[in-house]
Design a protein around this motif. Structure first.
Motif, PDB file in Angstrom:
ATOM      1  N   CYS A  84       1.164  -0.801  -0.051  1.00  0.00           N
ATOM      2  CA  CYS A  84       0.120   0.141  -0.003  1.00  0.00           C
ATOM      3  C   CYS A  84       1.108   1.042  -0.064  1.00  0.00           C
ATOM      4  CB  CYS A  84      -0.915   0.066   1.239  1.00  0.00           C
ATOM      5  SG  CYS A  84      -2.383   1.994   1.224  1.00  0.00           S
ATOM      6  N   TRP A 112      -3.320  -0.566   9.150  1.00  0.00           N
ATOM      7  CA  TRP A 112      -4.004  -2.016   8.449  1.00  0.00           C
ATOM      8  C   TRP A 112      -5.875  -2.759   9.271  1.00  0.00           C
ATOM      9  CZ3 TRP A 112      -3.157  -3.140   3.548  1.00  0.00           C
ATOM     10  CH2 TRP A 112      -1.598  -3.199   2.861  1.00  0.00           C
ATOM     11  N   VAL A 124       4.004  -5.274   9.804  1.00  0.00           N
ATOM     12  CA  VAL A 124       3.777  -3.327   9.241  1.00  0.00           C
ATOM     13  C   VAL A 124       4.872  -3.381   9.197  1.00  0.00           C
ATOM     14  CG1 VAL A 124       2.581  -1.405   8.912  1.00  0.00           C
ATOM     15  CG2 VAL A 124       1.504  -2.984   9.879  1.00  0.00           C
ATOM     16  N   LEU A 169       2.362  -4.778   4.219  1.00  0.00           N
ATOM     17  CA  LEU A 169       1.458  -5.875   5.695  1.00  0.00           C
ATOM     18  C   LEU A 169       2.547  -6.921   5.217  1.00  0.00           C
ATOM     19  CD1 LEU A 169      -0.026  -5.926   7.794  1.00  0.00           C
ATOM     20  CD2 LEU A 169      -1.974  -6.396   6.562  1.00  0.00           C
ATOM     21  N   TYR A 180      -8.855  -7.143   3.391  1.00  0.00           N
ATOM     22  CA  TYR A 180      -7.332  -6.717   4.497  1.00  0.00           C
ATOM     23  C   TYR A 180      -7.480  -4.936   4.251  1.00  0.00           C
ATOM     24  CZ  TYR A 180      -5.008 -10.468   6.630  1.00  0.00           C
ATOM     25  OH  TYR A 180      -5.449 -11.406   8.093  1.00  0.00           O
ATOM     26  N   CYS A 228      -5.662  -0.675   4.247  1.00  0.00           N
ATOM     27  CA  CYS A 228      -5.202  -0.299   3.929  1.00  0.00           C
ATOM     28  C   CYS A 228      -5.909   1.085   4.382  1.00  0.00           C
ATOM     29  CB  CYS A 228      -3.909   0.277   2.916  1.00  0.00           C
ATOM     30  SG  CYS A 228      -3.008   1.829   2.477  1.00  0.00           S
ATOM     31  N   SER A 284      -8.801   4.464   1.727  1.00  0.00           N
ATOM     32  CA  SER A 284      -8.152   3.647   1.746  1.00  0.00           C
ATOM     33  C   SER A 284      -8.630   2.216   0.637  1.00  0.00           C
ATOM     34  CB  SER A 284      -9.457   2.524   3.112  1.00  0.00           C
ATOM     35  OG  SER A 284     -11.169   3.054   2.570  1.00  0.00           O
TER      36      SER A 284
END
Length: 1121
Positions: A567, A581, A596, A601, A614, A616, A626
């Motif tokens: 990310c 995360w 992280v 991650l 998941y 970010c 996000s």
């Protein structure tokens, strides 16, 4: 400078704008913002902010608190009325008023009774600008009276009769909550047959013997006082018909006794409500509850419909086993006829409830506070509705407007008061009262006449920070009377901003719908009215949006492996993002496997629980972004379980299993294996494969096998571990269904026949006592089959057979149950013997110096006495008698497969004499050799000379020595020598050819150049042609005297000194030349060159005319110096 950040989403909140200006019904109506700075020097009529409810039920065990709070400038004073007359609190020591408040506290905890203070209370808040009044507050203490004493007779009923147990609780305030329990405080069970009505009574549609009990108790709970009252228990006995007849017979004589009859089944009738029709009235906004309870045998079922309409979907609910219909938030549209239907197997009954919805008054438009400047106009509007239509009444400062002092600026028109050309004396508080038979509404609204210049209420120099391409809202809360006009400017010399690009809100806020980088700057808000002007500056900064430039991606990983999500975030340089995360929108598990690191991650040793979404999330003070990705954890399937064998037959069985978890990767197939515990315990064999959607398989079995099965599941990841083994299943024995494979008959001796086969394994035996029946006879004779039964072996030898005779052979399996099917016969041969006859008429045709073709006549097949494998040629090179004695003759062999009659002999030596013979070959060996046949090969080209050496080099000559070719392949006629010089750059000079007699092995070349490399090419020749060449290189010697002179000159001291002197002389001349030139003298270049020639660059020719190497050496030496 104050920093103000734009919210991440576009919305208005009370916290964002400290003071907001509202426009009322008329343009000139103002609302005074509740700002402490503003209220400090502005007068304002009272406003009631808090009061007790209209119907105020109090707990008689606690002090009475009647609330009345108000605001205004100056702060208002408070007074109360009780039952319409002034309530003088100073005369009652139990009554006090809270400081700075109108709230009454009546201390009845120490003395006094709550009933003494029952009544209707009203609060008045008053200051110099007017008076506001509260609602009429009816104060009543709560009551929880006891049940009256009564004698309750036991009830005896016949099975099937209906019953109503009355509750009739005492009337309390507020009404009690009713429920039925037994002596153990356990709620009595209710059902479609037994249920409690809205009035608290307990209804039995029909009674049963199990209803018999002595503790039917009705309880009333009064929540306000937290008390529960209990009715006397009711006893109920339900008797059967037999019990009733026995009772009657015991009390009557025979002439009086006719006997009781059992209760018959009957259609429904209503226990409540009575009759076919009833009326129900309910107020708007309440919950409408309609009830129908019926008796009958069997127990009736209740249904509800609305005549000429449908029941509202989202507001209709059923209670008490559908005996109660409830409609929430009832309105006038819910009026109408509702029908309940009670039905059992014997019939149905209907009851219609006519519902009328009335309405206490409710606001359509309540009057709003009015702030006017002198000379302005305005209106107060009070509009309410209800059923019946409410009456509107006006009061001013708590006094009916009809008897209040006259105000020439005021005119009343029904529900509206119109103000024109108001003055400061026009300030007052007006009350609007809307009432009908079901209730009333009371609203206070003040008219406040003010003359105030503009004021900017927003703090100065606020810094707004906004993300690009989002709306920017710049606040300018203001106040003034008359209402100021608002203008916005950008920069110091900008013109007023207009609504073609900007949005100017009524509350003074400037909205930039799409803020860009060029929107950055200072903005000025200016408020003007006829009494003055005010302005305020704010500042706007536009920031780059936060973006995720590398989003996490969907991942499918195997359990136990590692996964990484990336990310990457790009953001404004002045903003510091926080990266978080999330897993499934929650925090990451507190597990060291999750790490992280910067943009990644990483999850190691992934488990099933790690699957999910998941996210970010990147957050700054201004925005957030996000991106999410799903992790799917896969693995090989879990093994199947619960294996079961069904439909067990002699040669088939059905295997059923339950699949294990596919671990997020669909199962593609199941693999079934079996173990034969009787013959090969511990070894598993493939049985079958079925698709991944099947959980059963019909398996074909072999006889006399003790089967166990196991199943493995397979998906795209791999294959599961095997399941637990199934139960064992032993099939019945049967005769073999196949015979041995690979049956062969081959003799190992001339007089035997060895019969071999591949025996059946235990799985193929089909039963105990496995044996073999071996049969044979000659193929070309009329003999009968000869048979023998042997044990479970793989070979049988037949002796005394003629040599190499074809036989027909059969091997048949049998066991204790019977024989296998008749086998097919295969052909074999008895043992071979050596061939008896040699090939004849051997002929040789020489093709060239290295190749010859051999022909022969085949031998008769009978003389071969075996399988003809081919013919074999032995050949060798003939030698003289002297050589033969010294060395063993080397023979070569070539074999030609099959019934060939000719063959080629390659690789012969030219100019040689060869001898050969031919033999026939079978499986036993070779036959006798044919007569030797000799032949000659013609001449060929020779091989290269065996060696070439250069000896005795001189200044101008080289001597060559060589050995003749090891294989002359004929008569040598001469040698050819070719040579050429090679210079220092490895370039080749002209080529010289020289013929040398064949009897020579040494040759000297004269008149060559000294110190020169030469390359030589040397080969021999026969009459056929030239052979392969051999090469060599050599160098003539160097003149030692010249080499000595070169070395001496270069190393002599006088030479080194001379070079130093020359260098010094050149340096002096250069200095003199430089000095003369600076003095302006002329010095011809040609003269300078002639007078001072550099000896180092003059030719230095030696006697032999070669000087280049020496000159180069001298130049390098002087330069080094």
């Amino acid at each position: 400078m104050q920093l103000k950040i734009m919210p991440k989403k576009k919305h208005f909140s009370a916290g964002r704008v400290p003071l907001i200006l509202f426009l009322c019904q008329m343009i000139s109506a103002l609302d005074v913002p509740l700002d402490s700075k503003l209220l400090g020097d502005l007068v304002q009529p009272p406003t009631i902010t808090q009061q007790s409810p209209k119907d105020y039920i109090i707990d008689p065990r606690e002090n009475i608190v009647i609330q009345c709070e108000a605001k205004g400038k100056p702060p208002p004073s408070f007074s109360w009325t009780r039952n319409g007359t002034h309530f003088d609190i100073d005369k009652d020591p139990l009554v006090t008023m809270k400081p700075g408040s109108g709230t009454l506290v009546i201390n009845i905890m120490s003395e006094g009774k709550a009933e003494t203070y029952e009544g209707v209370y009203q609060c008045t808040a008053r200051n110099e600008r007017g008076a506001a009044i509260s609602n009429n507050i009816v104060v009543r203490p709560s009551r929880s009276p006891l049940w009256t004493k009564e004698r309750l007779e036991p009830i005896t009923l016949r099975n099937g009769q209906s019953l109503v147990l009355p509750c009739r609780p005492p009337i309390g305030l507020p009404p009690a909550i009713i429920f039925w329990m037994d002596n153990s405080f356990q709620r009595l069970p209710q059902s479609e047959r037994v249920s409690q009505g809205l009035n608290g009574d307990l209804y039995f549609s029909n009674v049963l013997p199990e209803d018999t009990r002595e503790d039917y108790i009705c309880y009333a709970r009064f929540n306000h006082t937290q008390t529960i009252q209990q009715k006397q228990p009711i006893s109920l006995k339900v008797i059967s018909v037999d019990e009733l007849n026995d009772t009657i017979a015991a009390n009557l004589n025979d002439t009086e006794f006719y006997g009781a009859k059992p209760s018959k089944e009957r259609p429904p009738t209503f226990l409540t409500p009575e009759g076919n029709e009833s009326l129900k009235e309910e107020l708007r906004g309440n919950v409408l509850s309609l009830e129908c309870i019926a008796e009958g045998l069997p127990t009736p079922i209740i249904y509800w419909i609305k005549e000429d309409g449908t029941l509202p979907v989202n507001r209709t609910f059923y209670q008490n086993f559908k005996k109660t219909l409830q409609i929430t938030q009832v309105s006038e549209a819910d009026s109408g006829n509702y029908q309940c239907i009670a039905k059992n197997t014997l019939g149905a009954v209907h009851h219609t409830i006519s519902v009328t919805v009335k309405a206490a008054p409710y606001w359509i438009s309540a009057p709003q506070n009015l702030v006017l400047s002198p000379g302005e106009n305005g209106t107060l509007i009070c509009r309410a509705n209800g059923n019946p239509k409410p009456r509107i009444g006006w009061l001013t400062n708590g006094v009916p407007v009809e008897i209040a002092p006259d105000d020439p600026s005021r005119k009343i028109d029904g529900d509206t008061i119109i103000f024109s050309n108001v003055q400061e004396r026009s300030s007052a508080v007006y009350q609007c009262n809307a009432s009908n038979e079901y209730g009333y509404l009371l609203a206070n609204a003040f008219v406040n006449v003010l003359a105030e210049p503009p004021r900017i209420l927003t703090s100065a120099n606020i810094l707004y920070q906004v993300i690009a391409n989002r709306p920017a809202l710049l606040d300018c809360a203001f106040f003034g009377s008359p209402l100021p006009t608002i203008e916005w400017f950008k920069g110091t010399k900008g013109s007023a901003l207009h609504e073609d690009i900007y949005v100017l809100h009524d509350n003074g806020t400037l909205e930039i719908p799409v803020a860009q980088k060029d929107s950055t700057g200072t903005y000025t808000c200016v408020a003007r009215n006829k009494l003055g002007m005010a302005k305020n500056e704010v500042h706007l900064e536009i920031k780059d949006p936060t973006r995720i430039i590398k989003q996490p991606e969907y991942a499918v990983v195997q359990r136990g492996s590692k996964v990484s999500f990336e990310c990457k975030v790009k953001h404004d340089n002045t903003l510091i993002p926080t990266i978080m995360w999330l897993k499934d929108n929650g925090e990451l598990p507190n597990d060291e496997r999750f790490s992280v690191d910067k943009d990644h991650l990483v999850v190691t040793d992934v488990s099933d629980d790690d699957g999910g979404m998941y996210t970010c999330a990147a957050n700054t003070t201004l925005d957030s972004v996000s991106a999410s990705a799903v992790l799917r954890v896969v693995d090989v399937p879990n093994p199947p379980f619960d294996l079961e064998l069904t439909n067990q037959l002699d040669k088939s069985v059905q295997l059923t299993w339950t699949p294990g978890d596919d671990n997020n990767s669909p199962i593609t197939k199941f693999i079934i294996e079996y173990e034969d515990a009787m013959h090969e315990a511990g070894i598993w064999h493939h049985q079958a494969e079925v698709s991944g959607t099947q959980t059963t398989a019909q398996l074909t079995l072999s006889p006399y096998v003790n089967y166990s099965f196991r199943v493995m599941a397979e998906n795209s990841i791999g294959r599961s571990v095997p399941s637990e083994a199934s139960e064992q299943y032993l099939t019945k024995a049967a005769e073999p269904d196949q015979n041995p494979m690979t049956v062969e008959g081959l003799g190992t001796e001339p007089d035997n026949l060895v019969i071999t086969w591949k025996p059946l394994n235990g799985f193929e035996s089909n039963g105990p006592g496995l044996q073999y029946k071996v049969s044979w006879r000659q193929k070309d004779g009329d003999d009968e089959w000869t048979s023998v039964v042997v044990a479970n072996v793989s070979k049988y030898i037949v002796s005394g057979t003629p040599t190499f005779v074809p036989y027909l052979i059969k091997v048949q399996a049998l066991n204790d149950v019977g024989f296998a099917p008749e086998p097919a016969a295969v052909m074999g041969h008895s043992g071979e013997d050596l061939p008896m006859v040699a090939p004849g008429n051997v002929r040789v045709n020489v093709v060239n110096s290295t190749l010859a073709e051999v022909h022969w006549d085949p031998v008769p097949l009978k003389s071969v006495r075996g399988h003809l494998q081919g013919y074999r040629i032995y050949y060798w090179k003939a030698q003289s008698s002297s050589k033969r004695n010294r060395r063993h003759i080397e023979k070569k062999i070539l074999t030609f497969q099959g019934n060939k009659t000719h063959g080629m002999l390659p690789g012969l030596q030219p100019y040689s004499h060869y001898v050969l013979n031919v033999r026939v070959v079978n499986g036993k060996g070779e036959g006798p050799a044919s007569t030797d046949r000799g032949f000659h090969t013609p001449e060929g080209v020779p091989s290269a000379p065996s060696s070439l050496k250069i000896v005795n080099p001189t200044l101008d000559s080289l001597t060559l020595e060589w050995d003749p070719p090891s294989h002359p392949n004929g008569v040598l006629t001469e040698y050819t020598l070719r040579y050429q010089p090679i210079n220092s750059t490895h370039e080749l000079g002209p080529l010289v050819d020289l013929k040398i007699p064949a009897n020579k092995t040494r040759w000297t070349l004269n008149h060559l150049n000294f110190s020169t490399r030469y390359k030589f090419y040397f080969y021999a020749q026969t009459s056929v042609g030239s052979g392969s060449q051999i090469t060599e290189e050599a160098i003539t010697t160097v003149d030692e005297a010249m080499a000595s002179r070169q070395v001496d000159i270069a190393t002599q001291g006088w030479f080194i000194g001379l070079m130093c002197a020359v260098a010094l002389l050149i340096l002096i001349l250069l200095i003199v030349c430089f000095i003369r030139r600076n003095k302006g003298g002329k010095y011809p270049v040609k003269e300078k060159e002639d007078a001072h020639a550099d000896p180092e660059i003059q030719p230095m020719k030696e006697d032999d005319g070669t000087f280049g190497e020496y000159r180069l050496f001298s130049f390098v030496s002087s330069a080094s110096f």
